[in-house]
Design a protein around this motif. Sequence first.
Motif, mmCIF file in Angstrom:
data_model
loop_
_atom_site.group_PDB
_atom_site.id
_atom_site.type_symbol
_atom_site.label_atom_id
_atom_site.label_comp_id
_atom_site.label_asym_id
_atom_site.label_seq_id
_atom_site.Cartn_x
_atom_site.Cartn_y
_atom_site.Cartn_z
ATOM 1 N N THR A 37 8.987 -2.186 2.254
ATOM 2 C CA THR A 37 9.626 -0.942 1.711
ATOM 3 C C THR A 37 8.747 0.155 1.428
ATOM 4 O O THR A 37 7.658 -0.032 1.075
ATOM 5 C CB THR A 37 10.727 -1.483 0.793
ATOM 6 N N PRO A 38 9.033 1.411 1.795
ATOM 7 C CA PRO A 38 8.179 2.560 1.278
ATOM 8 C C PRO A 38 7.936 2.462 -0.232
ATOM 9 O O PRO A 38 8.703 1.935 -0.978
ATOM 10 C CB PRO A 38 8.694 3.885 1.539
ATOM 11 N N GLU A 39 6.632 2.707 -0.636
ATOM 12 C CA GLU A 39 6.222 2.815 -2.072
ATOM 13 C C GLU A 39 7.054 4.106 -2.623
ATOM 14 O O GLU A 39 7.338 3.666 -3.998
ATOM 15 C CB GLU A 39 4.772 2.996 -2.105
ATOM 16 N N GLU A 88 10.017 7.504 -2.038
ATOM 17 C CA GLU A 88 11.175 7.593 -1.435
ATOM 18 C C GLU A 88 11.296 7.480 -0.008
ATOM 19 O O GLU A 88 12.274 7.283 0.513
ATOM 20 C CB GLU A 88 11.776 9.161 -2.076
ATOM 21 N N PHE A 89 10.102 7.870 0.637
ATOM 22 C CA PHE A 89 10.073 7.881 2.073
ATOM 23 C C PHE A 89 8.557 7.235 2.387
ATOM 24 O O PHE A 89 7.744 7.402 1.604
ATOM 25 C CB PHE A 89 10.739 9.180 2.757
ATOM 26 N N ARG A 90 8.610 6.996 3.640
ATOM 27 C CA ARG A 90 7.202 6.373 4.268
ATOM 28 C C ARG A 90 6.342 7.544 4.376
ATOM 29 O O ARG A 90 6.530 8.476 5.048
ATOM 30 C CB ARG A 90 7.311 5.424 5.171
ATOM 31 N N LEU A 91 5.017 7.327 3.642
ATOM 32 C CA LEU A 91 4.096 8.209 4.230
ATOM 33 C C LEU A 91 3.098 7.573 5.123
ATOM 34 O O LEU A 91 2.995 6.568 5.113
ATOM 35 C CB LEU A 91 3.123 8.819 2.722
ATOM 36 N N LYS A 92 2.235 8.392 5.707
ATOM 37 C CA LYS A 92 1.195 8.125 6.886
ATOM 38 C C LYS A 92 -0.129 7.883 6.045
ATOM 39 O O LYS A 92 -0.802 8.622 5.947
ATOM 40 C CB LYS A 92 1.085 9.027 8.142
ATOM 41 N N SER A 93 0.045 6.720 5.215
ATOM 42 C CA SER A 93 -0.920 6.604 4.061
ATOM 43 C C SER A 93 -2.184 5.542 4.620
ATOM 44 O O SER A 93 -2.178 4.829 5.462
ATOM 45 C CB SER A 93 -0.358 6.018 2.697
ATOM 46 N N HIS A 94 -3.275 5.635 3.868
ATOM 47 C CA HIS A 94 -4.314 4.677 3.776
ATOM 48 C C HIS A 94 -3.973 3.338 3.773
ATOM 49 O O HIS A 94 -4.630 2.481 3.910
ATOM 50 C CB HIS A 94 -5.560 5.219 3.157
ATOM 51 N N GLY A 122 24.163 5.279 28.590
ATOM 52 C CA GLY A 122 23.807 6.817 28.446
ATOM 53 C C GLY A 122 23.705 7.527 27.085
ATOM 54 O O GLY A 122 23.311 8.498 26.985
ATOM 55 N N VAL A 123 23.515 6.470 26.130
ATOM 56 C CA VAL A 123 23.590 6.922 24.745
ATOM 57 C C VAL A 123 22.134 6.396 24.129
ATOM 58 O O VAL A 123 21.861 5.189 24.665
ATOM 59 C CB VAL A 123 24.573 6.654 23.690
ATOM 60 N N VAL A 124 21.486 7.115 23.714
ATOM 61 C CA VAL A 124 19.922 6.854 23.141
ATOM 62 C C VAL A 124 20.193 6.413 21.341
ATOM 63 O O VAL A 124 20.870 6.980 20.796
ATOM 64 C CB VAL A 124 18.879 7.885 23.232
ATOM 65 N N PHE A 125 19.562 5.279 21.391
ATOM 66 C CA PHE A 125 19.711 4.616 19.849
ATOM 67 C C PHE A 125 18.067 4.805 19.199
ATOM 68 O O PHE A 125 17.468 4.380 19.817
ATOM 69 C CB PHE A 125 20.349 3.434 19.950
ATOM 70 N N THR A 126 18.270 4.902 17.848
ATOM 71 C CA THR A 126 17.061 4.671 17.282
ATOM 72 C C THR A 126 17.298 4.438 15.765
ATOM 73 O O THR A 126 18.279 4.985 15.149
ATOM 74 C CB THR A 126 15.835 5.952 17.221
ATOM 75 N N PRO A 127 16.389 3.575 15.114
ATOM 76 C CA PRO A 127 16.528 3.275 13.635
ATOM 77 C C PRO A 127 16.685 4.618 12.751
ATOM 78 O O PRO A 127 15.912 5.378 13.114
ATOM 79 C CB PRO A 127 15.758 2.349 13.154
ATOM 80 N N SER A 128 17.365 4.586 11.569
ATOM 81 C CA SER A 128 17.345 5.579 10.808
ATOM 82 C C SER A 128 16.112 5.450 9.795
ATOM 83 O O SER A 128 15.503 4.421 9.843
ATOM 84 C CB SER A 128 18.394 5.575 9.853
ATOM 85 N N VAL A 129 15.554 6.488 9.320
ATOM 86 C CA VAL A 129 14.292 6.612 8.185
ATOM 87 C C VAL A 129 14.677 5.873 7.166
ATOM 88 O O VAL A 129 13.898 5.468 6.368
ATOM 89 C CB VAL A 129 13.932 7.926 8.104
ATOM 90 N N LYS A 130 16.042 5.630 6.850
ATOM 91 C CA LYS A 130 16.452 4.879 5.643
ATOM 92 C C LYS A 130 16.225 3.162 5.798
ATOM 93 O O LYS A 130 16.211 2.690 4.848
ATOM 94 C CB LYS A 130 17.855 5.050 5.586
ATOM 95 N N THR A 131 15.675 2.868 6.936
ATOM 96 C CA THR A 131 15.127 1.517 7.176
ATOM 97 C C THR A 131 13.625 1.517 6.617
ATOM 98 O O THR A 131 13.446 0.411 6.569
ATOM 99 C CB THR A 131 15.266 0.966 8.726
ATOM 100 N N GLY A 132 13.259 2.579 6.311
ATOM 101 C CA GLY A 132 11.935 2.407 5.732
ATOM 102 C C GLY A 132 10.852 2.804 6.960
ATOM 103 O O GLY A 132 9.465 2.705 6.464
ATOM 104 N N ILE A 133 11.248 3.236 7.989
ATOM 105 C CA ILE A 133 10.280 3.623 9.004
ATOM 106 C C ILE A 133 9.506 4.977 8.820
ATOM 107 O O ILE A 133 10.177 5.725 7.984
ATOM 108 C CB ILE A 133 10.818 3.586 10.388
#
Length: 288
Positions: A136-138, A140-146, A189-200
């Motif tokens: 899980t992100p450290e 509120e949301f995931r950063l592109k961190s070291h 015909g519908v595109v799906f992708t996970p929510s950022v709430k999954t921690g991505i």
Amino acid sequence: MFVYVNGQIVSKEKATISAFDHGYMYGLGLFETIRVDNGHPFLLDDHFQRLQNGLTSLGINWSMKREEIVEVIQALLQANELESAYVRWNVAAGSNDLGFYTGEYTNPTTIVFMKPLPSQIASEKDATILSIKRNTPEGEFRLKSHHYLNNVLAKRELGDASNVEGIFLTEAGFVAEGIVSNLFWVKDGVVFTPSVKTGILDGITRQLVLSLLEQKGIPYRIGFFRPDDVMSADEAFITNSIQEVVSLTSLNGQSYRGEHLVARELRRLIAFNRERLWSRSELNGGIT
């Protein structure tokens, strides 16, 4: 290889930082990976808006204008004798005493790495679901961190194969993202992708793809999905800033036998815009 370090371009052998840099000691730093084609840094404004927002949330006082950023990139292109390149722009907290610091970092370390783009960028890969779960992100949301240990351990599980991507699940069993990519799939015909709430990570190319789908009138859904949803899809693809859009030929041995029409169209649209866009906000009227 020549590297930019805090205002100077130096050979990689001379690129050094302080042992007391909190980017090294505590992983307190962020980075962006940018694709440069024929001198143009694709979606540069979007990358640096995300970087700036993340650094502000970490209490790292850093900013550069577009003109300054481009000047650094152009100087590195010249030093490395390149016209197109893979660029990794790092900003770390900078030096401080041993121990956690809760104030503002005012002297951050900026390092910019550059290497040639791969001579061949794959348009297809297989994928496999990882046993290691997405942490899980450290915050509120995931950063592109070291702090990349989860990804490193996942890559060790996957192995050295360059034609396979590992797909994380969350602890709850929802599909999340790849080790170095975001995940999409298409059903009826519908595109799906996970929510950022999954921690991505909310990838820059992910954001671009969603904007392109909206512009082209292709319906999409963002939410919480299970692996079976992906394996029963008509097509699937992954995205990142260097490879952009890569079709998946299979997931856990389940083959995708469709024509990958959505991924092919997205690759065409991105190629059309690659040497002209500074931000996805410029897409209005720019799609053909």
